[in-house]
Write a protein that holds these residues in place. Structure first.
Motif, PDB file in Angstrom:
ATOM      1  N   GLY A   1       0.745  -0.782  -0.067  1.00 27.69           N
ATOM      2  CA  GLY A   1       0.306   0.111  -0.034  1.00 27.69           C
ATOM      3  C   GLY A   1       0.858   1.441  -0.258  1.00 27.69           C
TER       4      GLY A   1
ATOM      5  N   SER B   1       1.105   3.366  -2.132  1.00 26.53           N
ATOM      6  CA  SER B   1       0.979   4.902  -3.069  1.00 26.53           C
ATOM      7  C   SER B   1       0.307   5.110  -1.591  1.00 26.53           C
ATOM      8  CB  SER B   1       0.513   4.683  -3.960  1.00 26.53           C
ATOM      9  OG  SER B   1      -0.395   3.711  -4.333  1.00 26.53           O
ATOM     10  N   GLY B   2      -0.378   4.618  -0.510  1.00 25.96           N
ATOM     11  CA  GLY B   2      -1.514   4.592   0.570  1.00 25.96           C
ATOM     12  C   GLY B   2      -0.839   6.362   1.439  1.00 25.96           C
ATOM     13  N   GLN B   3      -1.815   7.233   1.645  1.00 24.37           N
ATOM     14  CA  GLN B   3      -1.608   8.063   3.443  1.00 24.37           C
ATOM     15  C   GLN B   3      -0.786   7.009   3.642  1.00 24.37           C
ATOM     16  OE1 GLN B   3      -4.627   9.421   4.974  1.00 24.37           O
ATOM     17  NE2 GLN B   3      -3.847  10.907   6.352  1.00 24.37           N
TER      18      GLN B   3
ATOM     19  N   ARG C   1       3.001   5.495   2.530  1.00 20.05           N
ATOM     20  CA  ARG C   1       3.635   6.667   2.492  1.00 20.05           C
ATOM     21  C   ARG C   1       4.381   7.262   3.302  1.00 20.05           C
ATOM     22  NH1 ARG C   1       4.937   9.677  -2.209  1.00 20.05           N
ATOM     23  NH2 ARG C   1       3.583   9.349  -4.027  1.00 20.05           N
TER      24      ARG C   1
ATOM     25  N   LYS D   1       2.442   6.252  -9.476  1.00 20.85           N
ATOM     26  CA  LYS D   1       2.098   7.535  -8.477  1.00 20.85           C
ATOM     27  C   LYS D   1       3.253   6.851  -7.057  1.00 20.85           C
ATOM     28  CE  LYS D   1      -2.646   6.110  -8.231  1.00 20.85           C
ATOM     29  NZ  LYS D   1      -3.928   4.877  -7.431  1.00 20.85           N
TER      30      LYS D   1
ATOM     31  N   ALA E   1      -6.486  -2.890   2.973  1.00 21.90           N
ATOM     32  CA  ALA E   1      -6.924  -2.945   2.018  1.00 21.90           C
ATOM     33  C   ALA E   1      -8.300  -2.310   2.238  1.00 21.90           C
ATOM     34  CB  ALA E   1      -6.774  -3.021   0.664  1.00 21.90           C
TER      35      ALA E   1
ATOM     36  N   ASP F   1      -9.861  -2.291   0.370  1.00 15.28           N
ATOM     37  CA  ASP F   1     -10.891  -2.791  -1.210  1.00 15.28           C
ATOM     38  C   ASP F   1     -11.530  -3.994  -1.200  1.00 15.28           C
ATOM     39  OD1 ASP F   1     -10.363  -0.451  -2.726  1.00 15.28           O
ATOM     40  OD2 ASP F   1      -8.672  -1.021  -3.678  1.00 15.28           O
TER      41      ASP F   1
END
Length: 79
Positions: free
Chosen positions: A8, A10-12, A15, A39, A76, A78
């Protein structure tokens, strides 16, 4: 060298984890797992490794995890 893979990336949260890791270890020891490498071009430019994988594609994860010593798993939302 010891490697840490962050899912994950590229997520908050992903990162943020990578940002903290960059303060403690060389970028060459960090691997970002993403679905879309575009990304995380900024992380790649800093020397962070990038691997492509998706929770929907278990084979991609098996390949992405090869040679990894430590996994930081960001779940995630999703389905």
């Amino acid at each position: 060298m010891h490697s840490i893979l962050v899912t994950g990336a590229s997520g908050q949260l992903g990162r943020s984890v990578i940002g903290h890791l960059l303060k403690a270890i060389p970028a060459s020891g960090i691997i970002a797992l993403v679905r879309d490498p575009e990304k995380v071009k900024d992380l790649s430019a800093k020397g962070v490794g990038v691997r492509i994988g998706s929770y929907d594609d278990p084979v991609s994860l098996v390949q992405a995890f090869q040679g990894v010593d430590t996994l930081f798993f960001v779940s995630a939302s999703d389905l």
